[in-house]
Design a protein around this motif. Sequence first.
Motif, mmCIF file in Angstrom:
data_model
loop_
_atom_site.group_PDB
_atom_site.id
_atom_site.type_symbol
_atom_site.label_atom_id
_atom_site.label_comp_id
_atom_site.label_asym_id
_atom_site.label_seq_id
_atom_site.Cartn_x
_atom_site.Cartn_y
_atom_site.Cartn_z
ATOM 1 N N THR A 84 0.820 -1.206 0.000
ATOM 2 C CA THR A 84 0.000 0.000 0.000
ATOM 3 C C THR A 84 0.857 1.260 0.000
ATOM 4 O O THR A 84 0.341 2.363 -0.177
ATOM 5 N N GLY A 85 2.154 1.092 0.195
ATOM 6 C CA GLY A 85 3.094 2.202 0.116
ATOM 7 C C GLY A 85 4.321 1.742 -0.637
ATOM 8 O O GLY A 85 4.250 0.834 -1.471
ATOM 9 N N ALA A 86 5.452 2.339 -0.337
ATOM 10 C CA ALA A 86 6.698 1.922 -0.980
ATOM 11 C C ALA A 86 7.079 0.519 -0.514
ATOM 12 O O ALA A 86 6.880 0.172 0.662
ATOM 13 N N PRO A 87 7.606 -0.323 -1.413
ATOM 14 C CA PRO A 87 8.041 -1.665 -1.005
ATOM 15 C C PRO A 87 9.086 -1.593 0.107
ATOM 16 O O PRO A 87 9.948 -0.715 0.112
ATOM 17 N N GLU A 88 8.993 -2.515 1.055
ATOM 18 C CA GLU A 88 9.941 -2.599 2.156
ATOM 19 C C GLU A 88 10.427 -4.033 2.306
ATOM 20 O O GLU A 88 9.732 -4.969 1.908
ATOM 21 N N ASP A 89 11.608 -4.192 2.914
ATOM 22 C CA ASP A 89 12.084 -5.532 3.207
ATOM 23 C C ASP A 89 11.090 -6.232 4.126
ATOM 24 O O ASP A 89 10.611 -5.646 5.103
ATOM 25 N N GLU A 90 10.786 -7.478 3.800
ATOM 26 C CA GLU A 90 9.795 -8.215 4.579
ATOM 27 C C GLU A 90 10.490 -9.038 5.657
ATOM 28 O O GLU A 90 11.203 -9.998 5.366
ATOM 29 N N GLN A 91 10.283 -8.693 6.896
ATOM 30 C CA GLN A 91 10.840 -9.446 8.005
ATOM 31 C C GLN A 91 9.934 -10.633 8.331
ATOM 32 O O GLN A 91 8.720 -10.595 8.111
ATOM 33 N N VAL A 92 10.534 -11.682 8.879
ATOM 34 C CA VAL A 92 9.782 -12.911 9.124
ATOM 35 C C VAL A 92 8.674 -12.693 10.151
ATOM 36 O O VAL A 92 7.591 -13.266 10.026
ATOM 37 N N ASP A 93 8.922 -11.865 11.151
ATOM 38 C CA ASP A 93 7.864 -11.625 12.135
ATOM 39 C C ASP A 93 6.659 -10.950 11.484
ATOM 40 O O ASP A 93 5.509 -11.247 11.819
#
Length: 280
Positions: free
Chosen positions: A67-76
Amino acid sequence: MTTKTLRLVSVPGATLHCEVSGSGPVLLLISGGGTDAAAYDGIVPQLAEQYTVVTYDPRGNSRSPFTGAPEDEQVDRAAEDALAVLDAVAPGVPAYVFGSSSGAITGMELLVRHPDRVRLLVAHEPPAVELLPDPTDPREFFLEVYDTYRREGRAAADQLFLGGIGIDDDQLPPLAELPAEFREVMERMDANSDVFYEHKLLPFISYRPDVAALVALEDKFVPAVGSESSKVLPAEPILALSERLGWSVVAFPGGHGGYTSDPFEFATLLQRVLAGKVAR
């Protein structure tokens, strides 16, 4: 033909595309890497005869846009996304969970964080390389994949990555030879490669599972590999953990993507595992 109900689940930073099929106890299938809910299309109809089968596109993949800029996806965060999907379908109800590849990593974190919401987790080849006695080489391999992506693009990274996880790209049929509906799915998932390499690969392979918590929850945890990929990187971490702890490992038909190559046999064994008919 299995009827699917579609839902959209809002989570912080994304909207998740969710599909629900069948009836009975809830079974959540978590896909990995750059795949989406369609990765499990081959096994969903059979499983939906006994279960309410829930699949979804992980954030940033296919029909689950940021819904915004892509971010690194953390496992939590991935685990909380899985919980949000469960809450949308069956709030407060414990579910069976199957995850493959990085989807199995998500499942492991879901189990640790929310054990009351998981009846049983089948973790199929989670590439959690920090479980290995010496993770140096696999760490370097995944870093090389990432660096190759940054230098040469996703086609070069795909070739290196697929070979490293035991998938021979030459054995895959050309897209042009696939029926239109399958070609559309493959093209859709292939378009997720940039998000996978840029935002998911390194966070997931850096994941350190809470082994003590998993030991405490071992009655809810089923380690699994592919019968044709047990000597390939994605299977090594779960085999190493199971050997260290004396756990039995369930060998599913096929390789890392056995649910696609051997769907009937794969789904049949998964049904037996969930029903407690496979010795552990």
